[in-house]
Design an enzyme around this catalytic site. Structure first.
Site, mmCIF file in Angstrom:
data_model
loop_
_atom_site.group_PDB
_atom_site.id
_atom_site.type_symbol
_atom_site.label_atom_id
_atom_site.label_comp_id
_atom_site.label_asym_id
_atom_site.label_seq_id
_atom_site.Cartn_x
_atom_site.Cartn_y
_atom_site.Cartn_z
ATOM 1 C CG ASP A 1 9.199 -22.065 16.349
ATOM 2 O OD1 ASP A 1 10.416 -21.989 16.597
ATOM 3 O OD2 ASP A 1 8.350 -21.261 16.784
ATOM 4 C CG ASN B 1 13.607 -20.560 18.193
ATOM 5 O OD1 ASN B 1 12.532 -20.515 17.596
ATOM 6 N ND2 ASN B 1 14.717 -20.023 17.709
ATOM 7 C CG ASP C 1 11.812 -18.054 15.849
ATOM 8 O OD1 ASP C 1 11.163 -19.077 15.501
ATOM 9 O OD2 ASP C 1 12.943 -17.800 15.380
ATOM 10 C CG ASP D 1 13.853 -24.159 15.081
ATOM 11 O OD1 ASP D 1 13.651 -25.371 15.288
ATOM 12 O OD2 ASP D 1 13.401 -23.256 15.814
ATOM 13 C CG ASP E 1 16.948 -23.994 -6.626
ATOM 14 O OD1 ASP E 1 15.759 -24.343 -6.510
ATOM 15 O OD2 ASP E 1 17.298 -22.837 -6.948
ATOM 16 C CD GLU F 1 13.663 -26.712 -9.277
ATOM 17 O OE1 GLU F 1 12.502 -26.326 -9.087
ATOM 18 O OE2 GLU F 1 14.665 -26.026 -9.005
#
Length: 525
Positions: A21, A23, A25, A29, A200, A264
């Site tokens: 992370d 930033n 929060d 990201d 997926d 997958e």
């Protein structure tokens, strides 16, 4: 001839919410990923696969896409993604992105238009069907997450299909315009520099056109925690009608240099489906769930899985994973706490020795364990719906511990991460293992370096060798090089006569004596 870069590759999966992370929060990201790509490159992998980061209401944490061609603000911007790709390529890493093409979010504009009218441009872009005369759903298909796979929509006066959450309506991939739109999405990301796709749940992309009922599953001693478990998916997945679209995907990627796609393929006995999806002119490789949900790692399991892919003419190329964002951490499934460190080393040796592509899930190089996330902190919709009978996917999605220091362990500078850290994970942090030359992190680098250096491990044929109970042994051979691979998958000592083989990588082995979870890769004369 030059061997394709992806054949025999080691690929590292990044679940972006939980990797890093930048930033503060509490949610990982894209900039966080970019910051830590040197760690990934240091492992000796060939590529990264990044789970979805697209615009999404996050009902299923990114696997419900509302805009295929933009970044969700929680993860950053398209500029952040471009910077990530540039940095990865500079480090010699290819970038594989997740493409979720079997369904969208119910907030995708395509679905908003489709549900508005039976006569609009996108009326047939999703799988809609009338109710039975008594008002019940069109057939008996069940959702993977439990309950009927159909939800009534009053605006259309019809049911729509959803293999997963009701917020994930099923696309009608039989429709040529839908196929064209999805291929345009793929072209958007290929033009941005990605090196391929992980597709997926692609075998869920098309059900039988006549919507015939699935038959009941035969009796089994395996626990059934969802209504989905009570059926054989004869008509709701694995339809051969999907294969022409798979060929169109391959034609798209073939229009770019050195691109690669992996499917997958979910479900139980899926080797035939994987072979169909990887036949000539289709996808390069596919992986199934041979190991991902197995409750024990045994020589028999390894033999049965690998023997399905002997390398016959015209056969596709297999891929293998022991862990991912949907499956419980392998060290928690396959070893008792007292044995986990030595087992993790044996597991990495085995993975590095398998014929096919191999996938490592973030934190696997650290030996991260499954976290028991309390009910009040669960985020996984499947776990919440089936509590407490379904093992939470959240337990394998907890944040990466980069440093020992609490509270954020280098993952976040904020007050709290989106999921709790494992209580034992701080001691496994990257900085702690970097400082310990005997750590699993350094061992993983050694195993992957050996795989990269020896074509026999990346490309060679595999031949199983008779071994004592609990021990798996096989030979890898390519272009005159022969390597012996022996792993004791039992906590108990055993013996295996390696003869005059010259050890290249060895743990818990002295001559013919193998400690519990001892492992060896050696060169044969």
């Amino acid at each position: 001839m030059t061997t394709e870069w992806w054949r025999g590759a080691a690929i590292y999966q990044i679940y972006p919410r939980s990797f890093a992370d930048a930033n503060g929060d509490g949610v990982g990201d894209l900039r966080g990923i970019t910051t830590h790509l040197e760690h990934v490159a240091s492992l000796g992998v060939d590529a990264i696969w990044i789970s979805p980061f697209y615009t999404s209401p996050m009902a299923d944490f990114g696997y419900d896409v509302a805009d295929y061609c933009d970044i969700d603000p929680v993860f950053g911007t398209l500029a952040d993604f471009d910077a990530l790709v540039a940095r990865a390529h500079a480090l010699g890493l290819r970038v594989i992105t997740d493409q979720v093409w079997s369904h969208t979010s119910d907030q995708h504009p395509w679905f908003t238009q489709s549900r508005a009218s039976r006569d609009g441009d996108k009326a047939d872009w999703y799988v809609w069907a009338d109710a039975k005369p008594d008002g019940t759903p069109p057939n008996n298909w069940q959702s993977v997450f439990g309950g009927a796979a159909w939800t009534w929509d009053a605006r259309r006066g019809q049911y729509y299909l959803h293999t997963f959450l009701k917020e994930q309506p099923q696309l009608n991939i039989r429709h040529p315009a839908v196929q064209d739109a999805l291929l345009a999405v793929g072209r958007f990301w290929l033009d941005r520099g990605v090196d391929g796709f992980r597709l997926d749940a692609i075998n869920h992309g098309m059900g039988a056109a006549d919507l015939a009922d699935n038959p009941p599953a035969p009796p089994s001693d395996r626990p059934r925690t969802r209504s989905f478990d009570f059926q054989t998916k004869t008509h709701s997945q694995d339809q051969p009608d999907m294969l022409p679209f798979v060929e169109r995907i391959r034609a798209l990627t073939d229009g770019y240099d050195a691109r690669f796609s992996v499917a997958e393929i979910g479900g139980g006995d899926n080797d035939a489906v994987r072979k169909a999806y990887t036949a000539p002119g289709r996808l390069e490789t596919a992986y199934g769930f041979d190991f991902l949900y197995a409750d024990r790692l045994t020589p028999e399991l390894v033999h049965d899985a690998l023997s399905q892919w002997p390398g016959a003419p015209g056969e596709g190329w297999p891929s293998w994973a022991f862990e991912n964002h949907d499956a419980p951490r392998a060290v928690s499934r396959w070893a008792l706490p007292a044995d986990r460190d030595r087992f993790a080393r044996a597991k990495i040796v085995l993975l590095a020795a398998l014929r096919g592509n191999i996938f490592l899930y973030q934190g696997e190089e650290l030996g991260l364990t499954q976290v028991a996330v309390p009910f009040e902190k669960l985020r996984d919709p499947e776990a919440i719906a089936n509590w407490p009978l379904t093992l939470s996917r959240d337990g394998a999605r907890t944040p990466m511990p980069w440093t020992v220091e609490a509270p954020g362990h280098g993952f976040t500078g904020g007050d709290e991460a989106w999921l709790p850290f494992g209580a034992d994970h701080a001691a496994m942090a990257v900085t702690a293992q970097e400082a310990d030359a005997a750590s699993l992190l350094h061992w993983t680098r050694r195993a992957l370096a050996l795989r990269r250096a020896h074509p026999a491990l990346r490309l060679g044929a595999l031949r199983f060798i008779d071994a004592p109970p609990g021990v798996v042994a096989f030979e890898r051979a390519h272009d005159g090089e022969r390597l012996l691979c022996v792993v004791n998958l039992s906590p108990d000592p055993s013996r295996f006569a390696a003869g005059a083989a010259a050890p290249l990588l060895s743990h818990g082995v002295a001559g013919d004596a193998f400690d519990g979870y001892g492992a060896l890769i050696a060169r044969l004369a």
